[in-house]
Design an enzyme around this catalytic site. Structure first.
Site, PDB file in Angstrom:
ATOM      1  N   CYS A 246      15.159  -3.209  -5.537  1.00  0.00           N
ATOM      2  CA  CYS A 246      14.493  -1.905  -5.377  1.00  0.00           C
ATOM      3  C   CYS A 246      13.227  -2.030  -4.545  1.00  0.00           C
ATOM      4  O   CYS A 246      12.507  -1.056  -4.351  1.00  0.00           O
ATOM      5  CB  CYS A 246      14.153  -1.291  -6.730  1.00  0.00           C
ATOM      6  SG  CYS A 246      12.986  -2.252  -7.712  1.00  0.00           S
TER       7      CYS A 246
ATOM      8  N   HIS B 164       0.535   1.863   1.717  1.00  0.00           N
ATOM      9  CA  HIS B 164       0.811   3.297   1.559  1.00  0.00           C
ATOM     10  C   HIS B 164       1.325   3.896   2.859  1.00  0.00           C
ATOM     11  O   HIS B 164       2.275   4.677   2.871  1.00  0.00           O
ATOM     12  CB  HIS B 164      -0.463   4.031   1.139  1.00  0.00           C
ATOM     13  CG  HIS B 164      -0.780   3.901  -0.317  1.00  0.00           C
ATOM     14  ND1 HIS B 164      -2.053   4.043  -0.814  1.00  0.00           N
ATOM     15  CD2 HIS B 164       0.016   3.642  -1.382  1.00  0.00           C
ATOM     16  CE1 HIS B 164      -2.020   3.880  -2.129  1.00  0.00           C
ATOM     17  NE2 HIS B 164      -0.788   3.643  -2.490  1.00  0.00           N
TER      18      HIS B 164
END
Length: 556
Positions: A486, A186
């Site tokens: 991606c 994160h």
């Protein structure tokens, strides 16, 4: 004396400044007993503290916006988990203080996550942060977090929780370095969104003395301790050259000889759209729809709510391409109404498309919402499934799309080695492939993407991973179909050239990385990219691959 340390660079840029350390974690509360008649009061204190922390996290998220907002809202849900709160109240009933009960309940939950194979290591860091915030509030001490400083500095931490990363002030925090974390954690993802230079997985970073001057190169992962004037000048010159190249580059992504490589943005929802448009994204290559579902882990969002969120993103790219990933639940993104709580290894269990095929009503509602959101818009909508293993998976997804009346291209993500190895078979059922290099690396090397100790194997430059990318791209070319990337690999400008050389047809990344990739691609021909790709695949380690590609592209 100047020394050099090497971590994992996860966010481009150069930062030079004095070290400041993250605030220390909350001390363990004393284990004292309380009288039985004080239990109701302590339970009330605990509930108030939990609600206050959850509200603070949500407020931070509202200020941060974008992807950070979704992460922080998920963290607030963690604070309010009813099972955790029930455990806290039970411990208070048998004599614990509110702060001790919170500390022990979170410790027990932490142990459960660790015993799940450590796939949830990234969430453990989030859990620790929530615990520290609640305990700090109960003890009446300052919250752990970013240090107060009137002067710009380089932040050093064991790890950074999303609540801290999301609200970093780039005018004060020049860059940050963490001992733990990985390139797809994160903190790394949010650092790229903020445009703050960052290096993770640097053992011993916490030993750097307060006030020491360091230079952080977020592109290479190098940390220069007490850099000489010459080294500072060199780094500043490099940073200025990069900045000049960025400002000189604009328009669609392409190599110097005109080979088009569309540069797309990864987004988590409408809040990320403005940054993507400002960076010149030619569309969206990964719309992570799971953040919409994390608002309430007990039930799926209504069709109307989904239509509203999807349409806001689709409207931002008229005539552009928007690739939507349907709900990717499970593993580190559990949802109470979908994912089993007792899987021994969630990373290898029912997640992604497997979850949706077990709950066809959830998939059907999402696909119907996407169809309605795209009605009347001149957008090129493409919808893809996560965690596709084989042709059977691909066919099941394509059939579901057709049954929902979806007028779009259907695709499959390549995140499992079997999908790369059998890509031509999968392409008999779908119209495009999209490589999720984060999970593909994890499953190729049996290396948890959230664990810093195995970050060497999460490096997207690993030749074995490049081989799987090449296999997928070659299969797509043979079938006359497209194959994009991606995953976070696309955000590395040098690697973007190599991916182009491997035959990848589009690149999607965080908005902040698009200018860097555009400028680097524009300096090299397709033939140079192909030679760099071949040189990288001919090596035996990630570092050798990177150096080999760099040598080709620099003309050495």
């Amino acid at each position: 004396m100047e020394t050099t340390l090497r971590g994992v660079g996860v966010s481009h840029g150069v930062a030079i400044g004095e070290v400041r350390h993250m605030g220390t974690a909350v001390l363990e509360p004393p284990a004292k007993q309380i009288p039985t008649d004080e239990a109701p009061r302590e339970q009330g204190r605990a509930r108030q503290a939990v609600e206050a922390v959850a509200a603070d996290l949500i407020a931070r998220g509202n200020l941060a916006g974008g992807e950070a907002q979704h992460v922080l809202e998920a963290q607030a849900m963690m604070a309010q988990d009813p099972e955790l709160m029930a455990d806290v109240e039970r411990r208070i009933t048998v004599g614990s203080t509110a702060e001790r009960a919170v500390y022990d309940a979170f410790a027990a939950y932490r142990a459960l996550l660790a015993n799940a194979g450590e796939y949830l290591a990234g969430r453990v860091a989030d859990l620790d942060d929530v615990r520290n915030r609640i305990v700090a509030r109960l003890l009446g001490v300052p919250m752990p977090g970013v240090p107060d400083s009137d002067e710009p500095y380089v932040l050093i931490a064991r790890d950074l929780a999303p609540a801290d990363t999301a609200l970093l002030d780039p005018t004060l925090v020049l860059g940050f370095v963490t001992e733990e974390g990985g390139p797809t954690s994160h903190s790394a993802i949010l650092a790229r969104a903020l445009g703050v230079p960052a290096v993770v997985a640097l053992p011993g970073a916490g030993e750097l003395a307060e006030g020491t001057v360091v230079a952080v190169d977020g592109s290479t992962g190098d940390i220069f301790v007490d850099p000489s004037p010459e080294k500072r000048a060199e780094l500043i010159k490099t940073a200025e050259e990069r900045k000049a190249a960025l400002s000189a580059s604009s328009g669609p992504g392409a190599t110097s000889d005109g080979h088009k490589v569309p540069l797309l943005a990864n987004v988590g929802g409408p809040g990320d759209v403005a940054a993507a448009v400002e960076a010149g994204a030619e569309g969206v290559g990964l719309f992570r729809t799971e953040f919409l579902f994390l608002d309430d882990s007990k039930k799926a969002p209504s069709e109307a709510k989904q239509v509203e969120a999807y349409r806001k993103v689709l409207e931002a790219f008229p005539e552009g391409r928007v690739v939507v990933r349907v709900l990717d639940a499970g593993a580190d993104k559990p949802l109470d109404f979908l994912t089993p709580a007792d899987e021994p290894n969630p990373a290898l269990g029912v997640r992604g498309l497997r979850t949706l095929l077990d709950h066809p009503d959830v998939l059907r509602t999402q696909l119907t919402a996407l169809a309605k959101a795209a009605e009347g818009l001149p957008v090129y909508l493409e919808v893809m499934a996560p965690m596709v293993a084989d042709r059977t998976d691909a066919k099941a997804f394509a059939d579901a799309c057709r049954e929902a009346g979806l007028q779009a291209k259907f695709g499959a993500m390549v995140e499992i080695p079997s999908a790369a190895l059998r890509a031509r078979s999968i392409l008999q059922e779908v119209e495009f492939l999209s490589l999720g290099t984060n999970d593909l690396a994890q499953y190729t090397f049996a290396a948890d993407r959230q664990v810093g100790a195995v970050s060497r194997l999460q490096d997207p430059w690993q030749p074995a991973l490049l081989d799987l990318v090449a296999a997928s791209a070659e299969a797509a070319k043979a079938e006359g179909k497209s194959c994009g990337v991606c995953g976070e690999a696309a955000s590395d400008p040098l690697l973007a050239c190599v991916l182009t050389g491997l035959g990848v047809t589009s690149l999607s990344m965080g908005a902040a990385s698009i200018p860097y990739v555009r400028a680097t691609l524009a300096k090299h021909t397709l033939a140079q990219c192909e030679r760099a790709a071949a040189a990288a695949r001919a090596t035996d380690s990630a570092e050798e691959a990177r150096l080999a590609a760099q040598a080709v592209l620099s003309g050495e």
